[in-house]
Design an enzyme around this catalytic site. Structure first.
Site, PDB file in Angstrom:
ATOM      1  N   CYS A  22      -4.208   7.742   9.985  1.00  0.00           N
ATOM      2  CA  CYS A  22      -4.291   7.183  11.336  1.00  0.00           C
ATOM      3  C   CYS A  22      -3.882   8.232  12.364  1.00  0.00           C
ATOM      4  CB  CYS A  22      -3.379   5.968  11.453  1.00  0.00           C
ATOM      5  SG  CYS A  22      -3.908   4.574  10.456  1.00  0.00           S
ATOM      6  N   ARG A  62      -3.263  10.220   4.845  1.00  0.00           N
ATOM      7  CA  ARG A  62      -2.039  11.014   4.906  1.00  0.00           C
ATOM      8  C   ARG A  62      -1.365  11.110   3.526  1.00  0.00           C
ATOM      9  NH1 ARG A  62       1.098  14.208   8.508  1.00  0.00           N
ATOM     10  NH2 ARG A  62       3.287  13.670   8.284  1.00  0.00           N
ATOM     11  N   ARG A 105      -8.546  -0.235   5.093  1.00  0.00           N
ATOM     12  CA  ARG A 105      -7.700   0.720   4.360  1.00  0.00           C
ATOM     13  C   ARG A 105      -6.412   0.062   3.865  1.00  0.00           C
ATOM     14  NH1 ARG A 105      -6.274   5.507   7.816  1.00  0.00           N
ATOM     15  NH2 ARG A 105      -4.975   5.774   5.981  1.00  0.00           N
ATOM     16  N   ARG A 111       1.039  14.854  13.607  1.00  0.00           N
ATOM     17  CA  ARG A 111       1.749  14.382  12.403  1.00  0.00           C
ATOM     18  C   ARG A 111       1.979  15.583  11.485  1.00  0.00           C
ATOM     19  NH1 ARG A 111      -0.987   9.069   9.957  1.00  0.00           N
ATOM     20  NH2 ARG A 111       1.075   8.683   9.087  1.00  0.00           N
ATOM     21  N   PRO A 112       2.979  16.416  11.814  1.00  0.00           N
ATOM     22  CA  PRO A 112       3.186  17.641  11.017  1.00  0.00           C
ATOM     23  C   PRO A 112       3.718  17.334   9.621  1.00  0.00           C
ATOM     24  CG  PRO A 112       4.860  17.451  12.742  1.00  0.00           C
ATOM     25  CD  PRO A 112       3.985  16.242  12.849  1.00  0.00           C
ATOM     26  N   ILE A 113       3.680  18.358   8.745  1.00  0.00           N
ATOM     27  CA  ILE A 113       4.262  18.194   7.402  1.00  0.00           C
ATOM     28  C   ILE A 113       5.334  19.264   7.177  1.00  0.00           C
ATOM     29  CG2 ILE A 113       2.320  17.001   6.305  1.00  0.00           C
ATOM     30  CD1 ILE A 113       1.604  19.776   5.073  1.00  0.00           C
ATOM     31  N   ASP A 114       5.961  19.702   8.275  1.00  0.00           N
ATOM     32  CA  ASP A 114       6.959  20.782   8.158  1.00  0.00           C
ATOM     33  C   ASP A 114       8.133  20.404   7.248  1.00  0.00           C
ATOM     34  OD1 ASP A 114       7.370  18.983  10.427  1.00  0.00           O
ATOM     35  OD2 ASP A 114       9.209  20.101  10.767  1.00  0.00           O
ATOM     36  N   GLN A 115       8.524  19.129   7.223  1.00  0.00           N
ATOM     37  CA  GLN A 115       9.662  18.736   6.379  1.00  0.00           C
ATOM     38  C   GLN A 115       9.279  18.757   4.899  1.00  0.00           C
ATOM     39  OE1 GLN A 115      12.787  18.368   7.837  1.00  0.00           O
ATOM     40  NE2 GLN A 115      11.527  19.134   9.523  1.00  0.00           N
ATOM     41  N   ASP A 152       5.125   0.260  11.839  1.00  0.00           N
ATOM     42  CA  ASP A 152       3.867  -0.333  11.364  1.00  0.00           C
ATOM     43  C   ASP A 152       3.696  -1.790  11.790  1.00  0.00           C
ATOM     44  OD1 ASP A 152       3.283   2.082  10.234  1.00  0.00           O
ATOM     45  OD2 ASP A 152       3.836   1.514   8.199  1.00  0.00           O
ATOM     46  N   LYS A 203       0.827  -1.217   0.000  1.00  0.00           N
ATOM     47  CA  LYS A 203       0.000   0.000   0.000  1.00  0.00           C
ATOM     48  C   LYS A 203       0.857   1.261   0.000  1.00  0.00           C
ATOM     49  CE  LYS A 203      -1.545   1.437   4.128  1.00  0.00           C
ATOM     50  NZ  LYS A 203      -1.179   2.805   4.508  1.00  0.00           N
ATOM     51  N   ASN A 204       1.872   1.283   0.861  1.00  0.00           N
ATOM     52  CA  ASN A 204       2.640   2.525   1.024  1.00  0.00           C
ATOM     53  C   ASN A 204       3.616   2.789  -0.122  1.00  0.00           C
ATOM     54  OD1 ASN A 204       1.215   3.070   3.294  1.00  0.00           O
ATOM     55  ND2 ASN A 204       2.796   2.412   4.731  1.00  0.00           N
TER      56      ASN A 204
HETATM   57  N1  EPU Z   1       7.105  14.054  10.715  1.00  0.00           N
HETATM   58  C1  EPU Z   1       7.352  15.375  11.034  1.00  0.00           C
HETATM   59  N2  EPU Z   1       7.367  16.294  10.009  1.00  0.00           N
HETATM   60  C2  EPU Z   1       7.146  15.954   8.716  1.00  0.00           C
HETATM   61  C3  EPU Z   1       6.906  14.598   8.395  1.00  0.00           C
HETATM   62  C4  EPU Z   1       6.889  13.675   9.425  1.00  0.00           C
HETATM   63  O1  EPU Z   1       7.543  15.725  12.182  1.00  0.00           O
HETATM   64  O2  EPU Z   1       7.170  16.841   7.854  1.00  0.00           O
HETATM   65  C5  EPU Z   1       7.076  13.050  11.792  1.00  0.00           C
HETATM   66  C6  EPU Z   1       5.706  12.388  11.860  1.00  0.00           C
HETATM   67  O3  EPU Z   1       4.840  13.127  12.655  1.00  0.00           O
HETATM   68  C7  EPU Z   1       6.029  11.037  12.397  1.00  0.00           C
HETATM   69  C8  EPU Z   1       7.421  10.740  11.853  1.00  0.00           C
HETATM   70  O4  EPU Z   1       7.956  11.991  11.468  1.00  0.00           O
HETATM   71  O5  EPU Z   1       6.093  11.078  13.785  1.00  0.00           O
HETATM   72  C9  EPU Z   1       7.438   9.797  10.658  1.00  0.00           C
HETATM   73  O6  EPU Z   1       6.677  10.336   9.610  1.00  0.00           O
HETATM   74  P1  EPU Z   1       6.875   9.900   8.112  1.00  0.00           P
HETATM   75  O7  EPU Z   1       6.795  11.120   7.271  1.00  0.00           O
HETATM   76  O8  EPU Z   1       8.073   9.034   7.994  1.00  0.00           O
HETATM   77  O9  EPU Z   1       5.617   8.997   7.879  1.00  0.00           O
HETATM   78  P2  EPU Z   1       4.378   9.208   6.913  1.00  0.00           P
HETATM   79  O10 EPU Z   1       4.844   9.481   5.534  1.00  0.00           O
HETATM   80  O11 EPU Z   1       3.414  10.129   7.524  1.00  0.00           O
HETATM   81  C10 EPU Z   1       4.410   6.668   6.348  1.00  0.00           C
HETATM   82  C11 EPU Z   1       3.409   5.564   6.256  1.00  0.00           C
HETATM   83  C12 EPU Z   1       2.954   5.169   7.644  1.00  0.00           C
HETATM   84  C13 EPU Z   1       4.162   4.769   8.473  1.00  0.00           C
HETATM   85  C14 EPU Z   1       5.218   5.890   8.466  1.00  0.00           C
HETATM   86  C15 EPU Z   1       6.507   5.516   9.151  1.00  0.00           C
HETATM   87  C16 EPU Z   1       2.348   6.014   4.156  1.00  0.00           C
HETATM   88  C17 EPU Z   1       1.139   6.412   3.411  1.00  0.00           C
HETATM   89  N3  EPU Z   1       2.272   6.017   5.482  1.00  0.00           N
HETATM   90  O12 EPU Z   1       3.754   7.764   6.973  1.00  0.00           O
HETATM   91  O13 EPU Z   1       2.147   4.014   7.441  1.00  0.00           O
HETATM   92  O14 EPU Z   1       3.770   4.542   9.803  1.00  0.00           O
HETATM   93  O15 EPU Z   1       5.537   6.225   7.098  1.00  0.00           O
HETATM   94  O16 EPU Z   1       7.089   4.408   8.538  1.00  0.00           O
HETATM   95  O17 EPU Z   1       3.358   5.668   3.571  1.00  0.00           O
HETATM   96  C18 EPU Z   1       0.512   2.403   7.965  1.00  0.00           C
HETATM   97  O18 EPU Z   1       0.683   1.895   6.854  1.00  0.00           O
HETATM   98  O19 EPU Z   1      -0.125   1.838   8.885  1.00  0.00           O
HETATM   99  C19 EPU Z   1       1.078   3.729   8.242  1.00  0.00           C
HETATM  100  C20 EPU Z   1       0.638   4.507   9.195  1.00  0.00           C
END
Ligand code: EPU
Length: 430
Positions: A117, A93, A399, A122-126, A306, A22-23
């Site tokens: 979830c 997300r 999902r 879960r910020p998107i600052d990066q 995960d 999925k991811n």
């Molecule tokens: N984070 C920040 N700033 C950012 C981005 C992330 O602080 O700009 C923090 C997040 O809040 C989190 C951590 O960094 O605490 C990791 O976030 P990441 O960006 O790596 O994860 P994501 O892209 O939001 C994906 C998967 C998640 C999986 C995480 C970690 C997808 C669609 N989702 O999320 O998958 O837990 O990577 O491996 O790819 C799942 O499949 O159950 C799931 C939640």
């Protein structure tokens, strides 16, 4: 509303085939927008997040045709920017990937704030930092993320403060059509990052280093369509490893890349589970009695967050005291409350959960509070005495797992999916 009913105690024997990841599928589906062309994507998992992503593309003007259950032909020639429906985007997300794809193709994007979830903040600052480094201007207004770049995006050097899967994918997508070269330092290294890079390269991009923490993207003018097959889902594989470790028995888990699950296999071996590895499958056997372990979740190649709820469910009946430290997400222990309903002796203090093994769990009505938490409830229920009833599955489990009930029933689990009407009358649907 549908619920899952499990009568615990049945051992699992047979074969389970793992679907596409999925991811990996989600960023690839959204990245197809960049091509403005026809892409045929194979091995898509038939799960709700994938159908939502395809619906988002349709709503933006793409033509999407399912050639079979797992192959989609996506033509994004007529996609327009800025019109993705808020209610669909808000469900996951991964819809943030629309920003990278729309910015790259149209120079602007307007995307509803993402859902997904609930693991705390879960910020998107990066992501924003990366887009700004490429020359885009980002502002959030009325629940939408707006991104603009008056001329073509420009390659840049970006250092991520944390290893983020989402930010790495998003910047790779946008930078693949930027002017000049982008270098992402402290990039995420997950197999799905490599899969996205391979997809983009098949479409004509020039990306090297995916799978290491430094990715180089030499921008090209235009991408074209392609045919591409998604890699197998290592988390789905890990979930069935946990299922057989919990229930006992012997499963062949097929259509996987064993290298992707090394960190999971290492912990299962430590718990006393037997694993034999072949080219594209593993055999996992267990007598259901497990040793305690300590686990810390980390970005790949560390133990995946995960898989955290699924192993927690397993460790509830392991010999001794185990700890799980969450090294990726802010708050991913909401499901512990439901394991306690089943008699587990679990507690969390900040990012660490302590699990004191008990002899046996007992079935109870529990909730699936997020995607992997739902899987954890199934794993707990498979070994518990009596009946476990799980609710909340449509918006969580569905999902990301295709037919988890059917796959487990086929290998001997006593598990059913049941529709419960308003008046609580129960109709079998599976
Ligand atoms: N984070 C920040 N700033 C950012 C981005 C992330 O602080 O700009 C923090 C997040 O809040 C989190 C951590 O960094 O605490 C990791 O976030 P990441 O960006 O790596 O994860 P994501 O892209 O939001 C994906 C998967 C998640 C999986 C995480 C970690 C997808 C669609 N989702 O999320 O998958 O837990 O990577 O491996 O790819 C799942 O499949 O159950 C799931 C939640």
């Amino acid at each position: 509303m549908e619920k899952i009913f499990i009568n615990g105690g049945a051992r699992l024997y047979g074969d389970i085939r793992i679907d596409g990841m999925k991811n990996a599928a989600l960023p690839i589906i959204f990245a197809s927008i960049l091509t403005g062309d026809k892409c045929v994507i194979e091995n898509l998992p038939p799960v709700k997040d994938v159908s939502t992503a395809l619906d988002i593309l349709r709503s933006m003007g793409a033509s999407v045709r399912m050639l079979n259950k797992t192959t989609a032909e996506i033509d994004t020639a007529h996609v327009a920017a800025g019109i993705s429906p808020y209610d669909l985007v808000n469900r996951m997300r991964a819809s943030t990937y629309l920003i990278g794809a729309e910015l790259g193709r149209f120079g602007w994007a307007k995307v509803g704030m993402p859902g997904g979830c609930d693991f705390g903040v879960r910020p998107i600052d990066q992501h924003i930092k990366g887009f700004e480094a490429l020359g885009a201007e980002i502002f959030i207004e009325n629940g939408y993320i707006n991104a603009r770049c008056p001329s073509r995006l420009t390659g840049s050097s970006i250092y991520f403060d944390i290893s983020s899967v989402g930010a790495t994918c998003n910047i790779m997508i946008a930078a693949s059509v930027a002017e000049g070269t982008t270098v992402i330092d402290n990039a995420a290294r997950e197999p799905h990052i490599v899969d996205l890079a391979n997809f983009l390269n098949t479409c004509g991009a020039d990306i090297t280093g995916a799978g290491t923490n430094m990715i180089k993207i030499r921008g090209v003018k235009k991408l074209h369509g392609c045919e591409y097959a998604i890699i197998p889902d290592m988390i789905e594989a890990g979930t069935y490893m946990a299922a057989v470790a919990s229930a006992g028995g012997r499963l062949n888990i097929r259509n996987i890349i064993p290298k992707h699950i090394e960190s999971i296999s290492a912990k299962f071996l430590e718990m006393g589970v037997s694993i034999t590895e072949y080219d594209d499958y593993i055999t996992v056997s267990s007598n259901g009695r497990l040793n305690r372990v300590n686990i810390k979740t980390l970005p790949y190649p560390g133990f995946p967050t995960d898989m955290q709820p699924q192993v927690a469910a397993l460790l509830c009946t392991a010999e001794g005291i185990s700890t799980i430290t969450e090294g990726v997400c802010d708050n991913r222990f909401r499901y512990l409350e439901d394991l306690r309903r089943m008699g587990a002796n679990v507690s969390a203090d900040g990012r660490t959960a302590t699990i004191i093994g008990v002899e046996r769990l007992s079935g109870a009505p529990v909730r699936s509070v997020d995607l992997r938490a739902g899987a954890a409830m199934i794993i707990a229920g498979l070994a518990a005495s009596g009946t476990t009833i799980i609710e909340g599955i449509e918006s969580t489990l569905d999902r990301g797992y295709y037919d988890i009930v059917g796959k487990l029933r086929q290998v001997g689990a006593d598990i059913k999916r049941v529709q419960v009407s308003d008046t609580d009358a129960i109709r079998m649907v599976n």
